[in-house]
Enzyme design. Structure first.
Site, PDB file in Angstrom:
ATOM      1  N   LYS A  23      49.189  35.411  80.584  1.00 51.93           N
ATOM      2  CA  LYS A  23      49.345  36.826  81.000  1.00 51.93           C
ATOM      3  C   LYS A  23      48.435  37.734  80.169  1.00 51.93           C
ATOM      4  O   LYS A  23      47.729  38.584  80.709  1.00 51.93           O
ATOM      5  CB  LYS A  23      50.793  37.254  80.813  1.00 51.93           C
ATOM      6  CG  LYS A  23      51.004  38.766  80.836  1.00 51.93           C
ATOM      7  CD  LYS A  23      52.439  39.184  80.660  1.00 51.93           C
ATOM      8  CE  LYS A  23      52.872  39.348  79.250  1.00 51.93           C
ATOM      9  NZ  LYS A  23      52.525  40.617  78.619  1.00 51.93           N
ATOM     10  N   ASN A  24      48.421  37.524  78.826  1.00 47.76           N
ATOM     11  CA  ASN A  24      47.703  38.476  77.977  1.00 47.76           C
ATOM     12  C   ASN A  24      46.192  38.265  77.975  1.00 47.76           C
ATOM     13  O   ASN A  24      45.456  39.120  77.498  1.00 47.76           O
ATOM     14  CB  ASN A  24      48.285  38.457  76.563  1.00 47.76           C
ATOM     15  CG  ASN A  24      49.708  39.025  76.573  1.00 47.76           C
ATOM     16  OD1 ASN A  24      50.104  39.671  77.549  1.00 47.76           O
ATOM     17  ND2 ASN A  24      50.469  38.755  75.544  1.00 47.76           N
ATOM     18  N   CYS A 121      56.744  46.974  76.201  1.00 54.41           N
ATOM     19  CA  CYS A 121      58.038  46.671  75.573  1.00 54.41           C
ATOM     20  C   CYS A 121      58.266  47.550  74.349  1.00 54.41           C
ATOM     21  O   CYS A 121      57.351  47.817  73.572  1.00 54.41           O
ATOM     22  CB  CYS A 121      58.070  45.207  75.142  1.00 54.41           C
ATOM     23  SG  CYS A 121      58.232  44.106  76.558  1.00 54.41           S
ATOM     24  N   ARG A 126      53.731  51.227  68.544  1.00 56.97           N
ATOM     25  CA  ARG A 126      52.603  50.770  69.363  1.00 56.97           C
ATOM     26  C   ARG A 126      51.552  51.860  69.582  1.00 56.97           C
ATOM     27  O   ARG A 126      51.245  52.267  70.688  1.00 56.97           O
ATOM     28  CB  ARG A 126      53.097  50.190  70.684  1.00 56.97           C
ATOM     29  CG  ARG A 126      54.195  49.169  70.441  1.00 56.97           C
ATOM     30  CD  ARG A 126      54.526  48.341  71.617  1.00 56.97           C
ATOM     31  NE  ARG A 126      53.522  47.297  71.821  1.00 56.97           N
ATOM     32  CZ  ARG A 126      53.587  46.430  72.840  1.00 56.97           C
ATOM     33  NH1 ARG A 126      54.551  46.540  73.723  1.00 56.97           N
ATOM     34  NH2 ARG A 126      52.671  45.488  72.983  1.00 56.97           N
ATOM     35  N   ASP A 309      55.096  36.832  69.426  1.00 57.89           N
ATOM     36  CA  ASP A 309      55.693  36.707  70.767  1.00 57.89           C
ATOM     37  C   ASP A 309      56.603  35.489  70.880  1.00 57.89           C
ATOM     38  O   ASP A 309      57.255  35.311  71.907  1.00 57.89           O
ATOM     39  CB  ASP A 309      54.598  36.626  71.830  1.00 57.89           C
ATOM     40  CG  ASP A 309      53.916  37.961  71.997  1.00 57.89           C
ATOM     41  OD1 ASP A 309      52.875  38.018  72.685  1.00 57.89           O
ATOM     42  OD2 ASP A 309      54.405  38.951  71.431  1.00 57.89           O
ATOM     43  N   ARG A 402      58.246  40.357  84.040  1.00 55.96           N
ATOM     44  CA  ARG A 402      56.923  40.923  83.754  1.00 55.96           C
ATOM     45  C   ARG A 402      55.994  39.854  83.200  1.00 55.96           C
ATOM     46  O   ARG A 402      54.784  39.949  83.325  1.00 55.96           O
ATOM     47  CB  ARG A 402      57.037  42.046  82.711  1.00 55.96           C
ATOM     48  CG  ARG A 402      57.718  43.284  83.236  1.00 55.96           C
ATOM     49  CD  ARG A 402      57.750  44.369  82.193  1.00 55.96           C
ATOM     50  NE  ARG A 402      56.460  44.491  81.529  1.00 55.96           N
ATOM     51  CZ  ARG A 402      56.262  45.269  80.462  1.00 55.96           C
ATOM     52  NH1 ARG A 402      57.267  45.941  79.960  1.00 55.96           N
ATOM     53  NH2 ARG A 402      55.073  45.350  79.904  1.00 55.96           N
TER      54      ARG A 402
HETATM   55  C1  EPZ Z   1      49.355  42.461  72.521  1.00 52.40           C
HETATM   56  O1  EPZ Z   1      49.955  43.719  72.338  1.00 52.40           O
HETATM   57  C2  EPZ Z   1      50.272  41.719  73.466  1.00 52.40           C
HETATM   58  N1  EPZ Z   1      50.358  42.440  74.733  1.00 52.40           N
HETATM   59  C3  EPZ Z   1      51.657  41.576  72.850  1.00 52.40           C
HETATM   60  O2  EPZ Z   1      52.419  40.751  73.716  1.00 52.40           O
HETATM   61  C4  EPZ Z   1      51.548  40.858  71.512  1.00 52.40           C
HETATM   62  O3  EPZ Z   1      52.825  40.859  70.899  1.00 52.40           O
HETATM   63  C5  EPZ Z   1      50.549  41.591  70.603  1.00 52.40           C
HETATM   64  O4  EPZ Z   1      49.283  41.712  71.292  1.00 52.40           O
HETATM   65  C6  EPZ Z   1      50.327  40.855  69.296  1.00 52.40           C
HETATM   66  O5  EPZ Z   1      49.874  39.550  69.553  1.00 52.40           O
HETATM   67  C7  EPZ Z   1      49.328  42.329  75.611  1.00 52.40           C
HETATM   68  O6  EPZ Z   1      48.348  41.648  75.345  1.00 52.40           O
HETATM   69  C8  EPZ Z   1      49.479  43.078  76.900  1.00 52.40           C
HETATM   70  P1  EPZ Z   1      48.378  44.710  68.838  1.00 52.40           P
HETATM   71  P2  EPZ Z   1      49.115  44.877  71.588  1.00 52.40           P
HETATM   72  O7  EPZ Z   1      47.455  45.824  69.152  1.00 52.40           O
HETATM   73  O8  EPZ Z   1      47.675  44.734  71.926  1.00 52.40           O
HETATM   74  C9  EPZ Z   1      49.462  47.917  65.540  1.00 52.40           C
HETATM   75  C10 EPZ Z   1      54.098  40.129  75.138  1.00 52.40           C
HETATM   76  O9  EPZ Z   1      55.224  39.745  74.788  1.00 52.40           O
HETATM   77  N2  EPZ Z   1      48.425  48.737  66.181  1.00 52.40           N
HETATM   78  O10 EPZ Z   1      47.829  43.393  68.412  1.00 52.40           O
HETATM   79  O11 EPZ Z   1      49.790  46.162  71.828  1.00 52.40           O
HETATM   80  C11 EPZ Z   1      50.655  47.719  66.428  1.00 52.40           C
HETATM   81  O12 EPZ Z   1      51.560  48.801  66.312  1.00 52.40           O
HETATM   82  C12 EPZ Z   1      53.509  41.313  74.427  1.00 52.40           C
HETATM   83  O13 EPZ Z   1      53.360  39.585  75.969  1.00 52.40           O
HETATM   84  C13 EPZ Z   1      48.045  49.943  65.581  1.00 52.40           C
HETATM   85  O14 EPZ Z   1      48.573  50.309  64.541  1.00 52.40           O
HETATM   86  O15 EPZ Z   1      49.342  44.448  70.058  1.00 52.40           O
HETATM   87  C14 EPZ Z   1      51.237  46.439  65.900  1.00 52.40           C
HETATM   88  O16 EPZ Z   1      52.030  46.731  64.773  1.00 52.40           O
HETATM   89  C15 EPZ Z   1      54.521  42.010  73.533  1.00 52.40           C
HETATM   90  N3  EPZ Z   1      47.066  50.688  66.163  1.00 52.40           N
HETATM   91  C16 EPZ Z   1      50.009  45.641  65.471  1.00 52.40           C
HETATM   92  O17 EPZ Z   1      48.954  46.596  65.351  1.00 52.40           O
HETATM   93  C17 EPZ Z   1      46.441  50.295  67.334  1.00 52.40           C
HETATM   94  O18 EPZ Z   1      45.548  51.020  67.810  1.00 52.40           O
HETATM   95  C18 EPZ Z   1      49.579  44.596  66.490  1.00 52.40           C
HETATM   96  O19 EPZ Z   1      49.430  45.240  67.744  1.00 52.40           O
HETATM   97  C19 EPZ Z   1      46.850  49.082  67.922  1.00 52.40           C
HETATM   98  C20 EPZ Z   1      47.830  48.325  67.338  1.00 52.40           C
END
Ligand code: EPZ
Length: 438
Positions: A23-24, A121, A126, A309, A402
């Site tokens: 999915k991702n 979610c 986020r 995840d 989803r």
């Molecule tokens: C992606 O989310 C995935 N979603 C998430 O999967 C997954 O948990 C996550 O990556 C981590 O592997 C999709 O790909 C659609 P991040 P994303 O940016 O991109 C912080 C699922 O279950 N951050 O890697 O939103 C953030 O708050 C979902 O399929 C900032 O601070 O995750 C978090 O603490 C849930 N500023 C950390 O980084 C930013 O601009 C990691 O977030 C972006 C992120």
């Protein structure tokens, strides 16, 4: 009543299950496909709600979307009318996280984008500050107004970008915009997940010039135009891991097919450590667990560490293991919302500061009425219900739909007694049917 799962637990899962596309990875790849005026034939697309909502939003801005089958789609950006405002917004896209990939794709190709702020979610704040930092470094002006991210650029010029946080979304988004910028871009402290590599490989298959995806330094040489491509999405690491946990916690014996074992290494290592057996072949893993599993310590980390995840699913498994375990969630600040639900089944968890759960293993879970708090927590509650004594109902399963395709059907294929129902009558029919000959 909205759709619910009704589950009768206590039976080991046995047999074979085939894993779908990631999915991702799909969400980034499908968004990137509008960057070419050529024709993208993409297969192994997971038929899940997040993907279908994104495709609908892309259709809404004029992309050509031709769904050849559940898992195959042909996409082109050639009919997008970029003369006006390119606004991505509808009630469904507001619910998913991956809407933000359209910012990187549209900014890269048209030098402008207006996309509603992402949903997704509720597992933490986020923010998207790192995405915005990257776009600005490439020369775009980015503002957030009336719930939209509005980005535009006279031109995009390659830059040296250092991410303050290892972010999957920001890495993919900046990679997309930079792939059509002028000159060279370097992304430092990049995320290394398998789906980052998949999106980079897809962009390169359209004519991009991206090197180093999968390491923490990605180098991109911008190109002017993309061409046709045919691409197959990698298998879903987290769907596979979810079925691995389900096999282990129900003391079953399951062959999980169409996986890339390398992507599952952190999960396989932890399952082996707690006493399950994991047998790897080229494109499958077999998980068996004959006796009660043991305790361990987990800390979620960016890839190749233990994936966040998979944290809820691992917690459910440790909740039934012998001894005391700990899980520290280092990626998201609010990813223990499932604990209140698990406690209804008899689990013994204690959440302490610094985002750590202390898990005192219990002998059994008992069935209960539960509510899914988010996508992966919902899947974890399904696993707990399959291992529990008695009946469990789980509401709010829209979260689960989803990210998991035909989840109940695949579990039934492994002997799981689970049904998706939308009325008390159907729920009672299932209980009667399984109660007599279950
Ligand atoms: C992606 O989310 C995935 N979603 C998430 O999967 C997954 O948990 C996550 O990556 C981590 O592997 C999709 O790909 C659609 P991040 P994303 O940016 O991109 C912080 C699922 O279950 N951050 O890697 O939103 C953030 O708050 C979902 O399929 C900032 O601070 O995750 C978090 O603490 C849930 N500023 C950390 O980084 C930013 O601009 C990691 O977030 C972006 C992120």
């Amino acid at each position: 009543m909205n759709q619910q799962y009704v589950i009768k637990g206590g039976r080991p899962l046995t047999g074979e299950v085939v894993i779908g596309g990631a999915k991702n990875a799909a969400l980034g790849i499908l968004a990137a496909a509008i960057m070419t005026d050529g024709r993208c034939f993409i297969d192994n697309v997971p038929d899940v709600r997040d993907v279908n909502v994104l495709l609908q939003a892309m259709d809404g801005i004029g992309a050509t979307i031709d769904r050849k089958s559940r898992h195959e789609v042909i996409i082109s950006g050639k009919d997008i009318d970029a003369s006006g405002d390119l606004i991505v917004d509808n009630e469904y896209i507001r619910k998913i996280r991956a809407s933000y990939y359209l910012i990187g794709a549209l900014l890269g190709k048209y030098r402008k984008a207006q996309v509603v702020l992402p949903g997704g979610c509720d597992i933490g704040a986020r923010p998207i500050d790192q995405h915005i930092k990257g776009f600005r470094a490439l020369g775009a002006t980015v503002k957030i107004e009336q719930g939209y991210v509005i980005a535009e650029a006279e031109d995009l010029i390659g830059a040296h970008i250092y991410l303050d946080v290892v972010s999957v979304g920001a890495t993919i988004n900046i990679m997309m915009a930079a792939s059509m910028a002028k000159g060279h871009t370097i992304i430092e402290n990049a995320a290394k997940e398998p789906h980052i590599v998949d999106v980079a490989n897809f962009l390169n298959s359209m004519g991009a010039n991206i090197r180093g995806a999968g390491t923490d330094v990605i180098r991109i040489k911008g190109v002017e135009q993309f061409h046709d491509t045919e691409y197959s999405i990698i298998p879903d690491q987290i769907e596979a891991g979810t079925f691995m946990m389900a096999a282990a916690v129900t003391h079953g014996d399951v062959l999980i097919r169409n996986v890339i074992p390398k992507h599952l290494e952190a999960i396989s290592a932890k399952l082996t450590e707690i006493g399950a057996e994991v047998e790897e072949s080229d494109d499958a893993v077999r998980v068996t667990a004959t006796r009660r599993l043991k305790h361990t310590q987990i800390k979620t980390l960016p890839y190749p560490g233990f994936p966040t995840d998979m944290q809820p699913q691992m917690a459910v498994t440790l909740g039934l293991s012998k001894g005391t375990s700990t899980i520290t969630e280092s990626i998201f600040e609010n990813r223990f919302r499932y604990v209140d639900e698990l406690v209804k089944m008899g689990a013994n968890f204690k959440i302490v500061e610094s985002n750590t759960a202390i898990i005192y293993g219990v002998e059994k879970y008992t069935g209960a009425k539960l509510e899914a708090p988010d996508l992966r927590a919902g899947a974890a509650l399904v696993i707990a219900a399959l291992a529990a004594d008695g009946y469990t109902t789980i509401s709010e399963i829209g979260y689960i739909l989803r990210g998991y395709e035909r989840f109940d059907e695949k579990l039934r294929g492994l002997g799981g007694l689970v049904e998706m129902v939308s009325s008390e009558k159907d729920a009672n029919k299932f209980i009667y049917k399984t109660g007599t000959n279950g």
